[in-house]
Design a protein around this motif. Sequence first.
Motif, short mmCIF file in Angstrom:
data_model
loop_
_atom_site.label_atom_id
_atom_site.label_comp_id
_atom_site.label_asym_id
_atom_site.label_seq_id
_atom_site.Cartn_x
_atom_site.Cartn_y
_atom_site.Cartn_z
N ALA A 35 -31.93 57.31 22.11
CA ALA A 35 -33.00 57.89 21.31
C ALA A 35 -32.55 59.22 20.73
O ALA A 35 -31.78 59.96 21.35
N ALA A 36 -33.04 59.52 19.54
CA ALA A 36 -32.84 60.82 18.90
C ALA A 36 -34.17 61.55 18.89
O ALA A 36 -35.19 60.99 18.47
N TRP B 34 -38.89 61.67 10.43
CA TRP B 34 -37.84 61.32 9.48
C TRP B 34 -36.48 61.76 9.99
O TRP B 34 -35.50 61.01 9.93
N ALA B 35 -36.40 62.99 10.51
CA ALA B 35 -35.13 63.49 11.03
C ALA B 35 -34.66 62.65 12.20
O ALA B 35 -33.45 62.35 12.34
N ALA C 18 -39.43 61.19 18.50
CA ALA C 18 -38.27 60.45 18.99
C ALA C 18 -38.19 59.10 18.31
O ALA C 18 -39.21 58.43 18.12
N ALA C 19 -36.99 58.71 17.94
CA ALA C 19 -36.72 57.37 17.41
C ALA C 19 -35.77 56.68 18.37
O ALA C 19 -34.80 57.29 18.84
N ILE C 20 -36.02 55.42 18.68
CA ILE C 20 -35.27 54.72 19.73
C ILE C 20 -34.61 53.47 19.16
O ILE C 20 -35.16 52.81 18.28
N ARG C 21 -33.41 53.17 19.64
CA ARG C 21 -32.71 51.93 19.28
C ARG C 21 -32.33 51.23 20.58
O ARG C 21 -31.64 51.80 21.43
N ARG D 134 -30.31 67.82 10.08
CA ARG D 134 -31.18 68.98 10.27
C ARG D 134 -32.45 68.59 11.03
O ARG D 134 -33.11 67.61 10.70
N GLY D 135 -32.77 69.36 12.06
CA GLY D 135 -33.98 69.13 12.85
C GLY D 135 -33.75 68.38 14.15
O GLY D 135 -34.66 68.26 14.97
N VAL D 136 -32.53 67.90 14.38
CA VAL D 136 -32.24 67.18 15.63
C VAL D 136 -32.26 68.15 16.81
O VAL D 136 -31.66 69.24 16.74
#
Length: 393
Positions: free
Chosen positions: A275-276, A282-283, A238-241, A262-264
């Motif tokens: 968050a994604a 990387w994705a 997970a990536a968060i903003r 791709r990959g989400v």
Amino acid sequence: MISRRGILAGGGVGIGLVVAWGLWPRDYAPTLVADPGESAFGAWLKIGSDGHVTVAVPQAEHGQGVYTALAQIVADELGADWRTVGVEPAPLNPLYANPVGLNALFEGMPGVVPAAVAGPAPMLTAGSSSVRMFEAACRSAGAAARVLLCKAAARRWDADWADCRTEAGFVVQGARRIRFAALAEDAARETLPDEPVIGGPGAGALAGRSVPRIDTPAKVDGSANFTGDVRLPDMVHAAIRQGPVGDSRLIEVDRAAADRVRGVLQIVETPAWVAAVATTGWAAQQALSAMAPRFATRGPVIDSGTIAAALDAAFGTSGATMAQTGEIGTLLDGAGVVTAAYRVAPAVHAAIETRSATAAYRDGILELWLQTQAPGPARARRRWRRGSPRRRW
């Protein structure tokens, strides 16, 4: 049996510097685990049957060199060969608490202690306190282990242990020498005298020397493991903003753009952050950028400009006299007076390691890997509720 008096206690050294912890109980059993082929000497060091010496370090190594400094102090008192010395993180135990570092964090703010650290002083790394806090404990541990090794050697030689000394990983008496490796198991069963002498025979060979840093090779060759290196089966990333500091709220995201990466796997929104979640880090980062989140902030936005303005306003007010000696009179009046203002931007105080955490929930247990300079307060942040999962740290 190793005496607790001379080698186990150590976390309380210097505790008188912090009045708030003056009555903190300091008599804790060590929890340092000896692996097969190792003998533990209290809470601070282990010696292996192959001669390696492992020092338990209760401070986070983030470039300041504490893995080398505290290990060097122990090895110096022990009389060890530096080439055989390594380190491992100390287990979470009040024995390694750092009230000096805690005091440095809140110096000038009496009575201001976060709820997470209310109680016994926690393990933490702060305030340039590592050597100030733990030098005495490390020296005592090294001196105690040195005495135990000398006693074990003297028993084999039918000699007086006080006539023995240590040197580069050996116990020496006259022409006789025997390696720490051959003595470690027996030495761990010896009994300490009441007060092992600091700086006794064999100590001091490493004092004042520049030695190779213990943490450098692993950081250079990439074998050092960080939180972001943890990999688990079926793991997602997970990536968060987050919104700007202040009263910020998420107002818009482009979910469709994120879904095209791709990959989400999922997009998670809250009023304060988005968050994604994806199959790779990387994705997740690409999806987060693609969704272009927008935030709205009520009130002033806190940034470098507003901070500078607040400082200017503060300096423009009349201050309070803290101390005064003599009179300036007219010395600063008239010609020859030079006035200048200097500004220096704050330095970035951040590790090069990507900020991250890893969690695994299995069989009712939530296990966390965290990057933290304060493992004690981090564990204290747990919130227990009826039916909530247990935590393992």
